[in-house]
Design a protein around this motif. Structure first.
Motif: not given
Length: 340
Positions: A167-172, A174-184
């Protein structure tokens, strides 16, 4: 200054110091030699004393042992071990009534009783060993059951940890995907800001390059009023005429300084010449004084010699007068005494 006499004195002083140094070195060599000889003698004496003590100890050990003494049987530490016991058995013929080695009521079955007690102790020890083995078997069974329980508990805990990690891996993710979009989005925004900043900087550089400040236009330093013909905050330097005037003034200062230095050099040379003349005159006057002193000493020596001769002649005359006034017998007696 008598340089030859001073050189002779210095030479004699050096020779005396060299002789004293050689004498001191000879004394030091003799002292070292004597010290070394004394050390060798002390070492030899110590070795002789050590050998004497060693020989004395060897002699006492080999020929003067305690067993060679007359009273050794009284002080023998092994006397009790060598002696027979007072009572060997109940049938010992030495156990008389007066010896008081055998009494009524003694434990004559001591050996049988001790044997029985040892057997009883052995039985008790075997029983204790058996009980100890049973206790160890029960403890081992309890440990095995506890280990099985712990293994099952660890398996359940690991399963819960695996689910939690998933479950923690799934949350990480999703967080990485959101951070990647914000970084772009942030990178795109930064590129736009950087491009705008570069454009603004180029416009500012162009304005400055084409302005009067960096181009150093000398006309901008001319004031609009005659009271202040030059604006200090806009002044960009002097023209060629002003520079030539300053250089000409500097050359005149250099020439003036050279003339002053030449006058000072001539004045110093004149002072040096006067000092040399004064020193030469002082030296000539000292030599003249020395010659006068030498002549006075020679005259005084001649006068002293003349006075000495006159005094000697006067003494001789007085003696002759004294001898001419005494009788003949006394004169010959004094003459003989004087001759003797």
């Amino acid at each position: 200054i008598d340089k030859d006499a001073l050189d002779v004195q210095v030479k004699e002083r050096k020779m005396q110091e060299a002789a004293e140094k050689a004498q001191h070195e000879r004394f030091a060599h003799d002292m070292k030699k004597n010290d070394k000889l004394m050390c060798l003698l002390e070492e030899r004496q110590k070795n002789e004393i050590k050998d004497m003590h060693k020989a004395l100890n060897e002699f006492q050990k080999n020929f003067q042992g305690p067993e060679t003494r007359r009273e050794f049987d009284l002080n023998d530490p092994q006397a009790l071990k060598k002696d027979r016991p007072a009572r060997v058995s109940d049938d010992d013929p030495r156990c008389t009534i007066s010896g008081m080695q055998k009494f009524m009521g003694e434990d004559l079955n001591y050996d049988q009783r001790m044997k029985f007690q040892k057997e009883q102790l052995r039985e008790w020890s075997l029983q204790q060993q058996k009980d100890w083995k049973n206790a160890l078997a029960d403890q081992k069974l309890a440990d095995d059951l506890y280990d099985k329980f712990r293994i099952e508990l660890d398996r359940k805990i690991m399963e819960e940890q695996r689910k939690e990690e998933e479950s923690r891996r799934n949350v990480c993710t999703a967080t990485k995907t959101f951070n990647r979009i914000q970084a772009a989005e942030q990178d795109h925004k930064n590129e736009l800001e950087k491009a705008q900043k570069i454009k603004d900087d180029m416009d500012e550089i162009t304005c400055l390059l084409r302005g009067d400040f960096l181009s150093e236009n000398p006309d901008q330093a001319i004031g609009p009023w005659s009271k202040h013909p030059v604006l200090v905050d806009r002044w960009k330097g002097m023209n060629q005429e002003q520079l030539m005037a300053i250089r000409q003034f500097q050359k005149e200062q250099v020439l003036e300084k050279q003339r002053a230095r030449e006058q000072e050099r001539r004045r110093d040379a004149e002072w040096d010449r006067q000092r040399l003349q004064a020193a030469r005159a002082q030296l000539l006057w000292e030599r003249h004084q020395q010659r006068q002193s030498r002549v006075q000493r020679q005259d005084l020596d001649v006068r002293n010699a003349e006075l000495s001769q006159e005094q000697r002649a006067k003494n001789i005359y007085l003696k002759e007068e004294e001898y001419s006034n005494i009788p003949t017998e006394e004169f010959y007696a004094q003459f003989n005494t004087t001759t003797r």
